[in-house]
Design a protein around this motif. Structure first.
Motif: not given
Length: 474
Positions: A445-462
């Protein structure tokens, strides 16, 4: 025995079916200001004449999954105040950044020829509200989208939920409490590493669910066990940050304009004043940029069990010049009364209690919600500090960097369904709006679903949060 040719045919058919279902072309890049190469946040990136799209993050980055049937269509990148970028999807290069050029209309030039059009901010907003019956959906529809729910203190993320959601709405003319449904379809990530220690939430929970009234100062932290606190926190999660509250509450400003005591209701000018700032351009269309400020009365949300009163509004409205449709709302509620100023500083260490951004997209002549950003401080780790006998662990709870929490909810809608039969069938299904309930992960399901891209800072925190969550699970 199955023949070799039959086996080969089955393999080919399987591949073709899989391709039909999941075939996607991934577009990703950065949107920049052509004058200074600064990233443009919240730019719209979408496929022309569809509702498939996304928005850029704070770094100007985006990723968009384009279904195979749309690979011959046109990609559109637009942002208020900038020229629009268009390119055939087949020609889009993921290695070449997208640059937008600032574009602004002349206020004097437009307004002078506008007679007998409204010329003040208040007049323009009042006319735009009267035009809602023409610009908002007047029949049932379904939207599908992506939700990211984040909670953090001043140092790190404590909680993350990413979900695919479906929203049904009968139209803005009906009560959202009875005619708006939400379902959480899938969950991609769900980590909860908060420190559960909120005497305030426990007191509110007890006061709403029993006849005995309590005040936080009357409760001893040591007299409340962990299970009681967890129950209170879960109750407070849904009350404050549940999706029903976001969609059915007063902050859904346009959808709920007809609700009793709506913020943008008949007495809108008692609580807000609007000043025309300038005229900008969005996708070759002129729009008013209007400043929001406070008026003679305070703004209140009337939240049951929470002192959500005593605010002044600030922010901006962006309204199309040609049809008075709302394109974007930026709306903050700032502590203004003496009581709210003291409360906000003591409990949240901020005077801004609510930050809201809603953008709308036009589809078949009506304006539908496209992107929602909502941020609010939250009572989680603010139990009363013991006067003596405090442990090192308890002392850490009152560290300013650890103590103050806030929640961010972002929603990106990427599909609108207007087919009556499909809507009718969906309404018969069981709807569950609980974003906090865990669900199994569906990779396909998630392989073809549009999502919001995290910011670079948030990506690291996540990433840090997910690693710590894995350790907790072990």
């Amino acid at each position: 025995m199955m023949s070799k040719k039959l086996k080969q045919l089955i393999v080919v058919i399987t591949i073709l079916l899989a391709g039909t279902t999941y075939a996607q072309k991934e577009l990703k890049n950065t949107v920049l200001d052509s004058s200074d190469s600064f990233p443009i946040a919240s730019a719209s990136v979408y496929i022309k004449n569809t509702t498939i799209g996304t928005v850029t993050n704070i770094d100007g980055n985006f990723v968009l999954q384009v279904p195979q049937k749309h690979e011959n269509d046109t990609l559109v990148v637009s942002s208020i105040g900038y020229s629009t970028f268009r390119i055939p999807i087949q020609e889009f290069n993921n290695e070449i950044e997208v640059f937008l050029t600032e574009e602004q209309a002349s206020l004097d030039e437009v307004v002078l020829v506008a007679e007998p059009r409204p010329t003040t901010g208040n007049e323009i907003v009042l006319k735009a509200i009267r035009k809602l019956q023409h610009n908002l959906p007047d029949s049932s529809y379904i939207q599908k989208g992506f939700l990211r729910h984040k909670e953090r203190n001043k140092t790190e993320f404590k909680w993350l939920i990413e979900s695919a959601i479906t929203v049904y709405d009968s139209s803005y003319t009906s009560s959202s409490a009875q005619n708006l449904k939400i379902n959480v379809d899938q969950v991609r990530k769900s980590y909860d590493l908060r420190d559960v220690d909120s005497i305030f939430s426990y007191a509110a929970y007890k006061n709403q669910n029993s006849t005995r009234k309590l005040k936080p100062k009357d409760i001893s932290r040591r007299s409340v066990n962990k299970e009681q606190l967890i129950t209170a926190i879960k109750w407070n999660d849904n009350r404050v940050n549940g999706l029903e509250n976001l969609f059915q509450g007063k902050l859904n400003l346009l959808r709920n304009v007809k609700n009793n005591k709506a913020l943008f209701g008949e007495d809108i000018l008692d609580k807000h004043q609007f000043e025309l700032d300038t005229i900008l351009v969005d996708n070759e269309r002129k729009l008013y940029k209007i400043k929001i400020s406070g008026s003679k009365d305070f703004v209140g949300l009337g939240t049951k069990g929470i002192f959500n009163e005593g605010f002044e509004a600030e922010g901006w409205l962006y309204i199309y010049y040609d049809n008075y449709a709302f394109k974007k709302i930026e709306y903050n509620l700032v502590a203004a009364s003496d009581a709210q100023k003291v409360r906000s500083k003591r409990l949240f260490d901020t005077q801004i209690n609510h930050k809201l951004v809603i953008t709308y997209m036009e589809y078949q002549g009506k304006m539908y919600p496209n992107y929602i950003y909502y941020e609010t401080p939250k009572l989680v780790n603010v139990g009363l500090k013991p006067t003596r006998g405090i442990t090192k662990e308890e002392e850490e709870r009152y560290n300013k960097e650890e103590r103050y929490y806030y929640t961010v909810q972002e929603i990106l809608f990427s599909e609108i369904i207007l087919d009556k039969d499909e809507i009718s069938a969906s309404k018969q299904e069981k709807w569950d709006p609980d974003i906090f309930a865990p669900k199994p992960y569906d990779k396909d399901f998630w392989s073809s679903y549009n999502v919001l891209l995290e910011s670079e800072e948030d990506e690291q925190l996540i990433l840090d949060l997910s690693k710590r969550a894995s350790l907790y699970k072990d």
